[in-house]
Each structure stands twice: as C-alpha cells, then as structure tokens.
Design a protein around this motif. Structure first.
Motif, PDB file in Angstrom:
ATOM      1  N   TYR A  85       0.846  -1.195   0.000  1.00 54.94           N
ATOM      2  CA  TYR A  85       0.000   0.000   0.000  1.00 54.94           C
ATOM      3  C   TYR A  85       0.883   1.247   0.000  1.00 54.94           C
ATOM      4  O   TYR A  85       1.862   1.344   0.730  1.00 54.94           O
ATOM      5  CB  TYR A  85      -0.929   0.053   1.210  1.00 54.94           C
ATOM      6  N   GLY A  86       0.506   2.210  -0.823  1.00 54.82           N
ATOM      7  CA  GLY A  86       1.218   3.477  -0.886  1.00 54.82           C
ATOM      8  C   GLY A  86       2.395   3.484  -1.838  1.00 54.82           C
ATOM      9  O   GLY A  86       3.113   4.462  -1.929  1.00 54.82           O
ATOM     10  N   LEU A  87       2.588   2.380  -2.560  1.00 56.64           N
ATOM     11  CA  LEU A  87       3.654   2.311  -3.553  1.00 56.64           C
ATOM     12  C   LEU A  87       3.035   2.392  -4.943  1.00 56.64           C
ATOM     13  O   LEU A  87       2.028   1.739  -5.228  1.00 56.64           O
ATOM     14  CB  LEU A  87       4.449   1.014  -3.417  1.00 56.64           C
ATOM     15  N   CYS A  88       3.657   3.175  -5.802  1.00 55.36           N
ATOM     16  CA  CYS A  88       3.180   3.344  -7.171  1.00 55.36           C
ATOM     17  C   CYS A  88       3.278   2.003  -7.906  1.00 55.36           C
ATOM     18  O   CYS A  88       4.305   1.335  -7.864  1.00 55.36           O
ATOM     19  CB  CYS A  88       4.016   4.404  -7.879  1.00 55.36           C
ATOM     20  N   GLU A  89       2.210   1.611  -8.562  1.00 56.44           N
ATOM     21  CA  GLU A  89       2.187   0.349  -9.298  1.00 56.44           C
ATOM     22  C   GLU A  89       3.030   0.406 -10.565  1.00 56.44           C
ATOM     23  O   GLU A  89       3.359  -0.629 -11.130  1.00 56.44           O
ATOM     24  CB  GLU A  89       0.754  -0.041  -9.643  1.00 56.44           C
ATOM     25  N   GLU A  90       3.356   1.611 -11.018  1.00 58.65           N
ATOM     26  CA  GLU A  90       4.131   1.732 -12.251  1.00 58.65           C
ATOM     27  C   GLU A  90       5.631   1.846 -11.980  1.00 58.65           C
ATOM     28  O   GLU A  90       6.427   1.114 -12.544  1.00 58.65           O
ATOM     29  CB  GLU A  90       3.643   2.936 -13.054  1.00 58.65           C
ATOM     30  N   ALA A 102      -6.109  12.607  -0.104  1.00 60.03           N
ATOM     31  CA  ALA A 102      -7.134  13.061  -1.041  1.00 60.03           C
ATOM     32  C   ALA A 102      -7.775  11.886  -1.763  1.00 60.03           C
ATOM     33  O   ALA A 102      -8.973  11.906  -2.060  1.00 60.03           O
ATOM     34  CB  ALA A 102      -6.525  14.023  -2.056  1.00 60.03           C
ATOM     35  N   ARG A 103      -6.977  10.874  -2.056  1.00 57.61           N
ATOM     36  CA  ARG A 103      -7.453   9.719  -2.824  1.00 57.61           C
ATOM     37  C   ARG A 103      -6.781   8.464  -2.269  1.00 57.61           C
ATOM     38  O   ARG A 103      -5.785   7.991  -2.823  1.00 57.61           O
ATOM     39  CB  ARG A 103      -7.106   9.934  -4.281  1.00 57.61           C
ATOM     40  N   PRO A 104      -7.309   7.906  -1.167  1.00 63.67           N
ATOM     41  CA  PRO A 104      -6.648   6.778  -0.506  1.00 63.67           C
ATOM     42  C   PRO A 104      -6.483   5.537  -1.385  1.00 63.67           C
ATOM     43  O   PRO A 104      -5.623   4.707  -1.132  1.00 63.67           O
ATOM     44  CB  PRO A 104      -7.560   6.459   0.680  1.00 63.67           C
ATOM     45  N   GLU A 105      -7.287   5.432  -2.441  1.00 57.90           N
ATOM     46  CA  GLU A 105      -7.186   4.261  -3.323  1.00 57.90           C
ATOM     47  C   GLU A 105      -6.240   4.493  -4.495  1.00 57.90           C
ATOM     48  O   GLU A 105      -6.161   3.675  -5.415  1.00 57.90           O
ATOM     49  CB  GLU A 105      -8.569   3.843  -3.825  1.00 57.90           C
ATOM     50  N   ALA A 106      -5.482   5.598  -4.458  1.00 60.71           N
ATOM     51  CA  ALA A 106      -4.564   5.926  -5.559  1.00 60.71           C
ATOM     52  C   ALA A 106      -3.585   4.784  -5.806  1.00 60.71           C
ATOM     53  O   ALA A 106      -2.998   4.243  -4.878  1.00 60.71           O
ATOM     54  CB  ALA A 106      -3.804   7.212  -5.249  1.00 60.71           C
ATOM     55  N   ARG A 107      -3.416   4.424  -7.068  1.00 59.23           N
ATOM     56  CA  ARG A 107      -2.506   3.346  -7.459  1.00 59.23           C
ATOM     57  C   ARG A 107      -1.202   3.882  -8.027  1.00 59.23           C
ATOM     58  O   ARG A 107      -0.229   3.155  -8.121  1.00 59.23           O
ATOM     59  CB  ARG A 107      -3.187   2.465  -8.511  1.00 59.23           C
ATOM     60  N   LEU A 108      -1.210   5.140  -8.459  1.00 57.97           N
ATOM     61  CA  LEU A 108      -0.045   5.727  -9.111  1.00 57.97           C
ATOM     62  C   LEU A 108       0.381   7.001  -8.390  1.00 57.97           C
ATOM     63  O   LEU A 108      -0.453   7.731  -7.848  1.00 57.97           O
ATOM     64  CB  LEU A 108      -0.361   6.062 -10.569  1.00 57.97           C
ATOM     65  N   GLN A 113       0.739   9.192 -12.743  1.00 58.52           N
ATOM     66  CA  GLN A 113      -0.659   9.503 -13.059  1.00 58.52           C
ATOM     67  C   GLN A 113      -0.739  10.581 -14.129  1.00 58.52           C
ATOM     68  O   GLN A 113      -1.532  10.493 -15.056  1.00 58.52           O
ATOM     69  CB  GLN A 113      -1.389   9.975 -11.798  1.00 58.52           C
ATOM     70  N   THR A 114       0.139  11.579 -14.037  1.00 57.22           N
ATOM     71  CA  THR A 114       0.174  12.646 -15.045  1.00 57.22           C
ATOM     72  C   THR A 114       0.517  12.080 -16.408  1.00 57.22           C
ATOM     73  O   THR A 114      -0.118  12.407 -17.407  1.00 57.22           O
ATOM     74  CB  THR A 114       1.181  13.735 -14.631  1.00 57.22           C
ATOM     75  N   ARG A 115       1.532  11.203 -16.438  1.00 53.41           N
ATOM     76  CA  ARG A 115       1.904  10.571 -17.719  1.00 53.41           C
ATOM     77  C   ARG A 115       0.755   9.735 -18.272  1.00 53.41           C
ATOM     78  O   ARG A 115       0.488   9.760 -19.470  1.00 53.41           O
ATOM     79  CB  ARG A 115       3.150   9.696 -17.540  1.00 53.41           C
ATOM     80  N   ALA A 116       0.082   9.001 -17.416  1.00 55.24           N
ATOM     81  CA  ALA A 116      -1.036   8.160 -17.864  1.00 55.24           C
ATOM     82  C   ALA A 116      -2.162   9.005 -18.444  1.00 55.24           C
ATOM     83  O   ALA A 116      -2.800   8.615 -19.419  1.00 55.24           O
ATOM     84  CB  ALA A 116      -1.533   7.299 -16.701  1.00 55.24           C
ATOM     85  N   GLU A 117      -2.430  10.147 -17.825  1.00 49.60           N
ATOM     86  CA  GLU A 117      -3.513  10.999 -18.312  1.00 49.60           C
ATOM     87  C   GLU A 117      -3.156  11.682 -19.618  1.00 49.60           C
ATOM     88  O   GLU A 117      -4.042  12.015 -20.403  1.00 49.60           O
ATOM     89  CB  GLU A 117      -3.862  12.041 -17.244  1.00 49.60           C
ATOM     90  N   LYS A 118      -1.877  11.895 -19.867  1.00 48.92           N
ATOM     91  CA  LYS A 118      -1.457  12.526 -21.129  1.00 48.92           C
ATOM     92  C   LYS A 118      -1.544  11.565 -22.296  1.00 48.92           C
ATOM     93  O   LYS A 118      -1.668  11.988 -23.440  1.00 48.92           O
ATOM     94  CB  LYS A 118      -0.041  13.068 -21.003  1.00 48.92           C
ATOM     95  N   ARG A 119      -1.468  10.255 -22.030  1.00 45.62           N
ATOM     96  CA  ARG A 119      -1.540   9.261 -23.111  1.00 45.62           C
ATOM     97  C   ARG A 119      -2.883   9.184 -23.722  1.00 45.62           C
ATOM     98  O   ARG A 119      -3.885   9.467 -23.436  1.00 45.62           O
ATOM     99  CB  ARG A 119      -1.185   7.864 -22.580  1.00 45.62           C
TER     100      ARG A 119
END
Length: 119
Positions: A85-90, A102-108, A113-119
């Motif tokens: 928990y709390g480690l980026c999956e990427e 802000a987002r306890p279920e954050a995976r990235l 997350q910024t890179r993923a949203e730009k794709r």
C-alpha cells in the motif's frame, strides 16, 4: 511501509474501510436471477414507460459503478496486508501522504498519473 508512519496508515485504512462500508449500504447483493428494478412498470402512457426504463437504467448503472468501486477498495485494502500500500504500481516509488489523503485508493504517484492521463 513506504514512508508512512503508523498513524497515517491507520487513518488511511480507516478512510478506505469507511468508504467500503458506505458503498456496501448502497449496493445490496441480489440472489441469482433476481431482477428487482427500482421503479416498476405499470400500465401507463408510452412516455411514462420510457421514463421508468430510463430511471431503471440509471439506477442499474449506478449500482454497477458502486460495485466496481467496492472491488477497487477491497483490492486497495488487501495491499495493507502484503505491504504494497502506498507504492506506485508503475514506478515503485512511494505515493505522497497528501495524495493518499485526497485519494486513498490511488494506485499511481503524481508523476505516473500525469503521464497516464497525457496518453
């Protein structure tokens, strides 16, 4: 665990469990083959039937969305047990506490997350 102290971990875990409990109150498990719709169709005008169908479709969509959120929250809670928990999956870096608040279920992390949203 990933730069979070015990108090932060406890806070985040309780937030996740609270959200899961709230959603569990919204989504009632149905027996196999049971098709209770929120609004029942009665003999009315075609316009009223269309409205009833729309309301039922929206309610079923909302229930599906809530069920998907519950599944994601359960997967996130499992990460506490395996220490991920709390480690980026990427990238594997720690996700900041402010992001997790802000987002306890954050995976990235923010960068991934910024890179993923730009794709």
């Amino acid at each position: 665990m990933n730069g979070l102290d015990e108090g932060q971990v406890a806070l985040l875990k309780s937030k996740l469990q609270q959200r899961l409990d709230e959603l569990a109150g919204v989504v009632q498990p149905r027996a196999a083959g049971e098709h209770d719709l929120p609004v029942s169709e009665v003999e009315t005008s075609p316009a009223d039937k269309a409205t009833v169908r729309l309301l039922n479709d929206l309610a079923l969509e909302a229930a599906g969305h809530a069920a998907a959120q519950m599944q994601q929250l359960r997967r996130t809670l499992e990460k506490f047990d395996d220490g991920s928990y709390g480690l980026c999956e990427e990238c594997g870096n720690a996700i900041g506490f402010s992001r997790l608040q802000a987002r306890p279920e954050a995976r990235l992390c923010i960068s991934c997350q910024t890179r993923a949203e730009k794709r």
